[in-house]
Write an enzyme that holds these catalytic residues in place. Structure first.
Site, PDB file in Angstrom:
ATOM      1  N   CYS A   1       0.805  -1.214   0.000  1.00  0.00           N
ATOM      2  CA  CYS A   1       0.000   0.000   0.000  1.00  0.00           C
ATOM      3  C   CYS A   1       0.843   1.272   0.000  1.00  0.00           C
ATOM      4  O   CYS A   1       0.471   2.266  -0.623  1.00  0.00           O
ATOM      5  CB  CYS A   1      -0.962  -0.005   1.167  1.00  0.00           C
ATOM      6  SG  CYS A   1      -0.157  -0.277   2.727  1.00  0.00           S
TER       7      CYS A   1
ATOM      8  N   HIS B   1      -2.036   0.520   7.064  1.00  0.00           N
ATOM      9  CA  HIS B   1      -2.365   0.833   5.686  1.00  0.00           C
ATOM     10  C   HIS B   1      -1.901   2.250   5.389  1.00  0.00           C
ATOM     11  O   HIS B   1      -1.694   3.060   6.294  1.00  0.00           O
ATOM     12  CB  HIS B   1      -3.888   0.712   5.492  1.00  0.00           C
ATOM     13  CG  HIS B   1      -4.334   0.771   4.069  1.00  0.00           C
ATOM     14  ND1 HIS B   1      -3.767  -0.002   3.083  1.00  0.00           N
ATOM     15  CD2 HIS B   1      -5.310   1.498   3.469  1.00  0.00           C
ATOM     16  CE1 HIS B   1      -4.372   0.252   1.930  1.00  0.00           C
ATOM     17  NE2 HIS B   1      -5.311   1.175   2.137  1.00  0.00           N
TER      18      HIS B   1
ATOM     19  N   ASP C   1      -7.966   5.890  -2.260  1.00  0.00           N
ATOM     20  CA  ASP C   1      -7.142   4.747  -1.858  1.00  0.00           C
ATOM     21  C   ASP C   1      -6.631   4.036  -3.094  1.00  0.00           C
ATOM     22  O   ASP C   1      -7.314   3.196  -3.675  1.00  0.00           O
ATOM     23  CB  ASP C   1      -7.946   3.791  -0.980  1.00  0.00           C
ATOM     24  CG  ASP C   1      -7.032   2.811  -0.271  1.00  0.00           C
ATOM     25  OD1 ASP C   1      -5.879   2.638  -0.733  1.00  0.00           O
ATOM     26  OD2 ASP C   1      -7.454   2.232   0.741  1.00  0.00           O
TER      27      ASP C   1
END
Lengths: 305, 649
Positions: free
Chosen positions: B405, B449, B465
């Site tokens: 991520c 994350h 995201d």
């Protein structure tokens, strides 16, 4: 089998004395516990017959002494008479030298005479003129007493009553038993024909067996609690003595033997307790003897643990 | 003195067991050489006991003690503090075993063992450690009992010891509830109090979050009132990273205020957050926290901050509004920082961004085009991406095409900035797992994350995201679903380990309860509790009085209980009592004065259909009770079973 002997005696006795099984058992238990029995009741309810029956069934040598106000101690224990030929005193044993004595209406005699009998009962020997004569074995006294309020009686003092292991009352027979009695044969004749069902040494065996019956710690706890209750009860003048405690256990052992057990249960104690305690306890206020109801209540105050 | 008697082998055996049980949990915290030394000393003593050998000479023991002392000095470079202290005590206890010759020595060792059980809690206070300490205390108490009565049976001694400990339990609870609480770790020295805390840091470099992804440790727990938000809204905000030096991301300029910079709106979620200590001030609240949360402050980048770094497990009652629009009006400094890029890095990405910028008409279009281009690059989501060089974004986007991520977020923010749109990286946790046992949401380090925020005129900061481009399931279903099969995964994240996960859930629920009620019982909660019990503003005098009164009350209760129990120790009595109780329920209780046979006869008359078993039981009891000697245990058990099985209509 000691238990079998007891059953045999009871079966035979129940054929002669009708409807009095419990009293017969108590009388036998008293005999097995080597105690002496006091029967307190009105004349004519079968006190004498009961003594006769027991003597007969066990084959004991039986003597009856009728107590009167002019009876002397020597009339019971015997006298020493000078023997001319031997130039010495010879002891002539009195009626007490028997295996089973019926001391009838003991409270008619003077205290002096009473105490002569009671001493002999306790010590199982007689001392006359510094000579000691042992009494026969077994030696069992059944004393009868009229209810003390009758005229012309010398009530036994407390200390003397303590010599009796059990006190029973016979009471009137119930209706059916009385009917059978009235319609049946003469008891005396019946008794004459009745042979002994056991021998005196069988009685000794029973006495020994009873002595070997187990009294557990827990049972002694219970007996002690019972004794303590009599001692702390505000309704009683005085509690039961240690001797009474011993008597309680001895009687319960004998009762357990008759019931065919090898150990004593609280129920045995409860059964014999009124008969052991009643003649030894007096109420605090007026000094009268305690009622069976009061004793029953006393037993209910003590938990079985 | 009887204390100078030599101990029996059984007494020594108990002590050895107690010491072993006490020191075994310490082994992981002790220096390895010391653990080995202690183990071998215990082994030597056991061997001596087994073969009835003589203990070594006093001089040898002294030498070992001195050597161990020097070793400890070298290991910790000082003698003060809990670590060297516990280490020294452990080795001294083992040496005490070797030199013990009398029961008095054993008593001294017993006291040391008790202390070292307490010492277990210096390191951690989990339910597991509590159980181990309890086991040690049980064995140590048994040792004491065996010193008093060497003849008793081992099982009986263990049982007595357990009974003693359980009698102590109410006192323990009273002391726990009422003893004045001290804020902060009581035993921690500042130097070693906060080491070993894991969690997000305020810098992000490629690989820093994927490192966390391997950890099963719990970051925090959240218990929602009502349904938790759907997974796609579970963004727990940590550090917001604006400054970029070409490799790592750092926090930018941010204000800190008592009030948030936004108006909360939309649906609210109320929850209780139990944060594991991470030694940082941020609270990892769900976006975006309400305005009236006590004892917190609000950062300009929408983080919720505690007044001090979180160094103990702490609970917060929070409320969040995920649908709130934030940052419509933003500081020029913040926006300027959100557009700054270092020169001379990632030329290929810059070219791509320029291309997008010329193509798109405004920031919204640029955003959409960037996402489309990224999707077209066919990037792979993985926990173990290849290492990247200087131009990390270029290499990730065009060469390796594998990333976690942080790679996605970093590349996306770079592209946006290069295209002239203010953007920044947000780190935190995403998702979490509902524990089916107690319904709480457990968020682990592996849920860490990184995502992005883009500032659009009129809309403010908008969450994007980029990980969802490559692995949409990361957001919806968590890490394990998103990763390719061949990837390394923490054990508990792997599918097909359901039974293990279930076990883990159960254990989590237990330790959560433990944390909430045992470890989380701090001065505040003590005050709350006492206030609820009707003692407002309790001072130490009130507490002492309460303690005294409760302890005395407990003492009386225990005494009464012991009195009532005295007779019941006998199994025969217990059986008989239960018989009477059973019949009492049918209206035929035994009169206290009633003997067993009379009772049996009465019962047989009251319940003619059960006359036979009732009479048998009472006769059996009478025989067992009043015959000579203790009743045969087998017959007593048999009688108890008859009584249990007796069923009355």
């Amino acid at each position: 089998m000691p238990h079998r002997y007891a059953i045999r005696v009871l079966e035979a006795a129940n054929c002669i004395i009708l409807g009095k099984d419990r009293e017969l058992r108590l009388a036998l238990a008293c005999l097995i516990a080597r105690g002496h029995l006091l029967i307190e009741d009105l004349p004519g309810v079968g006190k004498t017959t009961l003594a006769h029956v027991i003597a007969r069934l066990i084959g004991l040598h039986f003597q009856r002494i009728q107590f009167t106000s002019d009876l002397l101690p020597a009339d019971i224990v015997g006298v020493s008479i000078f023997d001319r030929e031997a130039s010495s005193f010879r002891f002539h044993p009195g009626p007490i030298f028997s295996q089973l004595i019926l001391a009838d209406e003991i409270n008619r005699a003077t205290p002096k005479t009473q105490s002569a009998l009671l001493e002999a009962m306790e010590e199982r020997q007689v001392t006359a003129d510094s000579e000691t004569h042992p009494l026969p074995e077994p030696f069992f006294v059944i004393a009868t007493q009229n209810p003390s309020h009758q005229i012309g009686t010398f009530p036994l003092p407390e200390s003397q009553l303590d010599r009796f292991l059990l006190r029973i009352r016979l009471g009137y027979p119930d209706r059916s038993a009385e009917r059978a009695l009235l319609m049946g044969e003469d008891r005396r004749e019946l008794l004459e024909r009745q042979p002994a069902v056991i021998q005196p040494d069988a009685l000794l065996a029973m006495q020994q067996a009873a002595h070997a019956i187990t009294v557990s710690e827990r049972l002694v706890d219970y007996v002690q609690a019972l004794l303590a209750t009599t001692r702390h009860s505000p309704e009683l003048a005085a509690g039961l003595s240690p001797r009474a405690g011993l008597g309680l256990i001895a009687a319960a052992r004998a009762w357990a033997l008759i019931e065919g057990r090898d150990h004593v249960l609280p129920e045995d104690i409860q059964t014999v307790f009124p008969h052991v305690a009643a003649h030894r306890l007096h109420t605090a206020g007026d000094g009268r003897s305690v009622t069976p109801e009061a004793l029953g209540q006393l037993v209910r105050d003590v938990p079985v643990v | 003195m009887r204390d100078t008697r030599a101990p029996t082998p059984a007494q020594f055996g108990w002590l050895l067991a107690a010491v072993t049980a006490t020191l075994a949990p310490h082994a992981i915290e002790l220096p390895y050489w010391l653990a080995i030394l202690c183990a071998s000393l215990i082994a030597i003593r056991s061997a001596l006991l087994w073969r009835r050998g003589k203990p070594p000479h006093q001089l040898v023991i002294v030498l070992v003690a001195v050597a161990a002392g020097i070793g400890v000095r070298f290991e910790f470079s000082h003698f003060f503090g809990k670590d060297p202290g516990v280490a020294l005590l452990a080795v001294l206890l083992c040496l005490k075993l070797l030199e013990s010759r009398t029961t008095r020595d054993l008593r001294a060792a017993v006291l040391l063992a008790y202390f070292l059980q307490l010492g277990l809690f210096f390191y951690n206070q989990t339910p597991g450690i509590a159980a181990l300490a309890l086991a040690g205390a049980l064995l140590t108490t048994t040792t004491l009992l065996s010193l008093e009565d060497a003849a008793a049976r081992p099982v009986a001694q263990l049982r007595t010891s357990a009974v003693l400990l359980s009698q102590g339990l109410p006192f323990m609870l009273v002391l726990f509830v009422l003893f004045p609480r001290v804020q902060g770790p009581l035993w921690g020295l500042p130097s070693d109090a906060y080491s070993g805390m894991t969690g997000l840091s305020d810098t992000m470099t490629p690989g820093s979050i994927s490192q966390l992804g391997l950890s099963d440790a719990i970051a925090f727990r959240a218990e929602f009132d009502g349904t938790p938000p759907p997974p796609s809204q579970r963004y727990w905000r940590g550090p917001v990273l604006t400054r970029y030096d070409g490799r790592s991301w750092r926090p930018g300029f941010s204000t800190i205020a008592r009030e948030p910079r936004y108006e909360p709106s939309g649906r609210a979620y109320e929850y209780r957050l139990t944060l594991e200590p991470h030694n940082q001030p941020w609270l990892l609240a769900l976006d975006f926290p309400a305005a009236d949360i006590p004892k917190t402050r609000y950062a300009g980048d929408f983080r919720l901050l505690a007044e001090q770094p979180v160094r103990m497990r702490t609970r917060f009652d929070l409320r969040s509004y995920p649908a709130t629009a934030v940052g419509k009006v933003e500081d020029a400094i913040v926006l300027a920082e959100a557009q700054r890029l270092p020169a001379n890095v990632n030329p290929r990405s810059r070219a791509l961004a320029r291309e997008i910028a010329t193509e798109g008409a405004g920031p919204s279009e640029i955003l959409a085009l960037t996402l489309e281009r990224l999707r077209g690059l066919d990037l792979t989501y993985t926990l173990s991406p290849p290492l990247l060089g200087t131009h990390s974004v270029d290499e990730f986007l065009f060469d390796t095409r594998q990333g976690f991520c942080e790679h996605f977020a970093s590349a996306f923010v770079f592209l946006m900035r290069a295209a002239g749109v203010p953007a920044r990286v947000v780190t935190g946790y995403q998702g979490g797992e509902i524990n089916p046992v107690d319904g709480s949401l457990v968020v682990r380090q592996s849920d860490a994350h990184a995502w992005a925020e883009v500032w659009l005129v009129g809309r403010g900061w908008v969450r994007v995201d980029p990980t969802a481009l490559a692995a949409p399931s990361r957001i919806e279903s968590g890490l394990s679903a998103a990763l390719p099969d061949w990837d390394v995964l923490p054990l508990l994240r792997r599918p097909g380990m359901d039974w293990l996960r279930d076990l883990r859930h159960r254990w989590d629920a237990v330790s959560n309860t433990w944390n909430q009620w045992v470890l989380g019982y701090n001065p505040d909660r003590q005050r709350d509790l006492l206030e609820r019990m009707g003692f407002p503003q309790p001072d130490w005098r009130t507490l002492a009085m309460l303690l005294g009164v409760s302890a005395a009350g407990l003492m009386l209760l225990l005494l009464a209980w012991a009195f009532a129990q005295r007779r019941q120790h006998d199994p025969l009595d217990a059986a008989w009592t239960s018989f009477s109780r059973k019949l009492a329920r049918h209206g035929a209780a035994r009169h206290p004065w009633e003997g067993p046979l009379d009772y049996g006869k009465r019962l047989a008359m009251t319940f003619p259909e059960h006359a036979e078993p009732l009479r048998t039981i009472s006769e059996d009891y009478a025989r067992l009770r009043y015959r000579i000697g203790p009743a045969d245990p087998h017959s007593v058990r048999l009688l108890a079973r008859h009584i249990r099985r007796l069923k009355l209509k």
